[in-house]
Scaffold this motif. Sequence first.
Motif, PDB file in Angstrom:
ATOM      1  N   ASP A 188      -5.096   9.456  -6.458  1.00 38.66           N
ATOM      2  CA  ASP A 188      -4.883   8.279  -7.318  1.00 38.66           C
ATOM      3  C   ASP A 188      -3.427   7.825  -7.292  1.00 38.66           C
ATOM      4  O   ASP A 188      -3.134   6.629  -7.326  1.00 38.66           O
ATOM      5  CB  ASP A 188      -5.387   8.534  -8.752  1.00 38.66           C
ATOM      6  CG  ASP A 188      -4.655   9.664  -9.453  1.00 38.66           C
ATOM      7  OD1 ASP A 188      -4.012  10.478  -8.756  1.00 38.66           O
ATOM      8  OD2 ASP A 188      -4.733   9.737 -10.698  1.00 38.66           O
ATOM      9  N   ALA A 189      -2.508   8.776  -7.169  1.00 37.34           N
ATOM     10  CA  ALA A 189      -1.096   8.409  -7.025  1.00 37.34           C
ATOM     11  C   ALA A 189      -0.877   7.705  -5.681  1.00 37.34           C
ATOM     12  O   ALA A 189      -0.139   6.710  -5.594  1.00 37.34           O
ATOM     13  CB  ALA A 189      -0.209   9.656  -7.105  1.00 37.34           C
ATOM     14  N   ALA A 190      -1.530   8.201  -4.637  1.00 46.11           N
ATOM     15  CA  ALA A 190      -1.372   7.597  -3.307  1.00 46.11           C
ATOM     16  C   ALA A 190      -1.920   6.176  -3.283  1.00 46.11           C
ATOM     17  O   ALA A 190      -1.309   5.272  -2.696  1.00 46.11           O
ATOM     18  CB  ALA A 190      -2.077   8.458  -2.264  1.00 46.11           C
ATOM     19  N   ARG A 191      -3.068   5.963  -3.938  1.00 47.03           N
ATOM     20  CA  ARG A 191      -3.643   4.604  -3.970  1.00 47.03           C
ATOM     21  C   ARG A 191      -2.708   3.635  -4.682  1.00 47.03           C
ATOM     22  O   ARG A 191      -2.507   2.500  -4.250  1.00 47.03           O
ATOM     23  CB  ARG A 191      -5.008   4.617  -4.658  1.00 47.03           C
ATOM     24  CG  ARG A 191      -6.118   5.078  -3.756  1.00 47.03           C
ATOM     25  CD  ARG A 191      -7.503   4.895  -4.378  1.00 47.03           C
ATOM     26  NE  ARG A 191      -8.398   5.879  -3.794  1.00 47.03           N
ATOM     27  CZ  ARG A 191      -8.701   7.050  -4.365  1.00 47.03           C
ATOM     28  NH1 ARG A 191      -8.237   7.351  -5.563  1.00 47.03           N
ATOM     29  NH2 ARG A 191      -9.480   7.896  -3.739  1.00 47.03           N
ATOM     30  N   LEU A 192      -2.130   4.074  -5.798  1.00 41.25           N
ATOM     31  CA  LEU A 192      -1.185   3.214  -6.527  1.00 41.25           C
ATOM     32  C   LEU A 192       0.003   2.866  -5.629  1.00 41.25           C
ATOM     33  O   LEU A 192       0.403   1.704  -5.519  1.00 41.25           O
ATOM     34  CB  LEU A 192      -0.713   3.935  -7.801  1.00 41.25           C
ATOM     35  CG  LEU A 192       0.454   3.295  -8.561  1.00 41.25           C
ATOM     36  CD1 LEU A 192       0.119   1.871  -8.992  1.00 41.25           C
ATOM     37  CD2 LEU A 192       0.830   4.139  -9.779  1.00 41.25           C
ATOM     38  N   LEU A 193       0.572   3.883  -4.968  1.00 41.16           N
ATOM     39  CA  LEU A 193       1.773   3.656  -4.157  1.00 41.16           C
ATOM     40  C   LEU A 193       1.474   2.812  -2.913  1.00 41.16           C
ATOM     41  O   LEU A 193       2.228   1.902  -2.567  1.00 41.16           O
ATOM     42  CB  LEU A 193       2.386   5.006  -3.754  1.00 41.16           C
ATOM     43  CG  LEU A 193       2.981   5.808  -4.916  1.00 41.16           C
ATOM     44  CD1 LEU A 193       3.245   7.261  -4.497  1.00 41.16           C
ATOM     45  CD2 LEU A 193       4.266   5.151  -5.427  1.00 41.16           C
ATOM     46  N   VAL A 194       0.383   3.128  -2.239  1.00 40.89           N
ATOM     47  CA  VAL A 194       0.067   2.469  -0.967  1.00 40.89           C
ATOM     48  C   VAL A 194      -0.564   1.095  -1.197  1.00 40.89           C
ATOM     49  O   VAL A 194      -0.126   0.096  -0.616  1.00 40.89           O
ATOM     50  CB  VAL A 194      -0.869   3.361  -0.122  1.00 40.89           C
ATOM     51  CG1 VAL A 194      -1.417   2.603   1.084  1.00 40.89           C
ATOM     52  CG2 VAL A 194      -0.143   4.630   0.300  1.00 40.89           C
ATOM     53  N   ASP A 195      -1.581   1.037  -2.017  1.00 43.04           N
ATOM     54  CA  ASP A 195      -2.373  -0.191  -2.148  1.00 43.04           C
ATOM     55  C   ASP A 195      -1.756  -1.190  -3.123  1.00 43.04           C
ATOM     56  O   ASP A 195      -1.835  -2.396  -2.907  1.00 43.04           O
ATOM     57  CB  ASP A 195      -3.798   0.146  -2.607  1.00 43.04           C
ATOM     58  CG  ASP A 195      -4.546   0.974  -1.567  1.00 43.04           C
ATOM     59  OD1 ASP A 195      -4.184   0.878  -0.375  1.00 43.04           O
ATOM     60  OD2 ASP A 195      -5.463   1.716  -1.943  1.00 43.04           O
TER      61      ASP A 195
END
Length: 269
Positions: A188-195
Motif C-alpha cells: 500500500d505504501a508502494a502504490r501511494l508512492l508509485v501511482d
Amino acid sequence: MNHRRPNTLYVLVIFVLAAGAAALTRGQALDISKQTIVDLSHAYGPSTVFWPTSPIKFTLEKVADGKTEGGYYYAANTFCAPEHGGTHLDAPRHFNESGQAAEQIPLEKLIGPAVVIDISAKAAANRDYLATREDVLAFEKANGQIAPGTIVLLRTGWSRFWPNAKAYLGDDTPGDASKLSFPSYGPDAARLLVDERRVAALGIDTASNDYGKSTDFQVHRIAAAKNVPGLENLTNLDKLPARGATIVALPMKIEGGSGGPLRAVAFVR
Ligand SMILES: [Zn+2]
C-alpha cells in the motif's frame, strides 16, 4: 563513508549530471563546494551479501599483477557478478517483460532530489515490518508532500548488519530463500508512492524492496509496472536528511540488463 575527490574526472562528470538534474528539478544549480558527498554503496568483494539462491557471488580474478618486461608495474582483473547482489539497481525489466532495461532508464530517474523515510524504530521492534501508507502520510505531514520525480529512500537501519548475511537477511542457508526475514516497503505504501506521487525510484537499505517473507514480490511488480527502478542494499541512509539531499545513482549500463552493480552517492548540504 564520506569522501571528496573533486579533482577526478569521475566526480566532474557526476557534478555536471547532478547540476543539470538539480537545475531541472529545483530550478537552481548544485554548488559542489558547499556539499558533503555521502557514499551510499557497499564495496564488492568476498563478503558481499547475495540472495541465498544466487548461483555465484562476486568474483575477482587476477589477469596481471606485477612488474612487466618494460619495468613498470601493471595490474588488471576480470570480475564476475550477479546483477542482483551487493548495492544494485533493479531495472523495471526485472519484473516487467516490457519494462525498461538497465541501459534504457532515463537518467532523470537516477539523479535527482531524495526523501528519506525513517522506519528504523519500527523495524528494530519487528524485523518483518512493512512500511505502510500511513507511514508515508505521516512523513508528508512532517516534511511536506513528496513531489513527482523524487527518489524515495526507505531507512530501516539494516545496513548495520552488513556484511553478516544471517543477521542481514534473517537466514543464510545456501540455496534456500524461504526463511528470509527483513523489513521493507508494504504494497500500500508502494502504490501511494508509485501511482499517486509518481516518484522516480524506490531505494532501501535492505536486500529488497519487498520484505524478506515475500513470495509474490508485489512492491517490485507495482514499481516495475510504472517503470520505476529500485535501488537495493544501500548504506549510510542515516547520514541523509529527511529531505534536501540530491542522489546520483548510476548503475553499470548493461544492455538488456534486469539490474546491475550500482554506485550511488548523495550530495548533502
Ligand atoms: Zn534486485
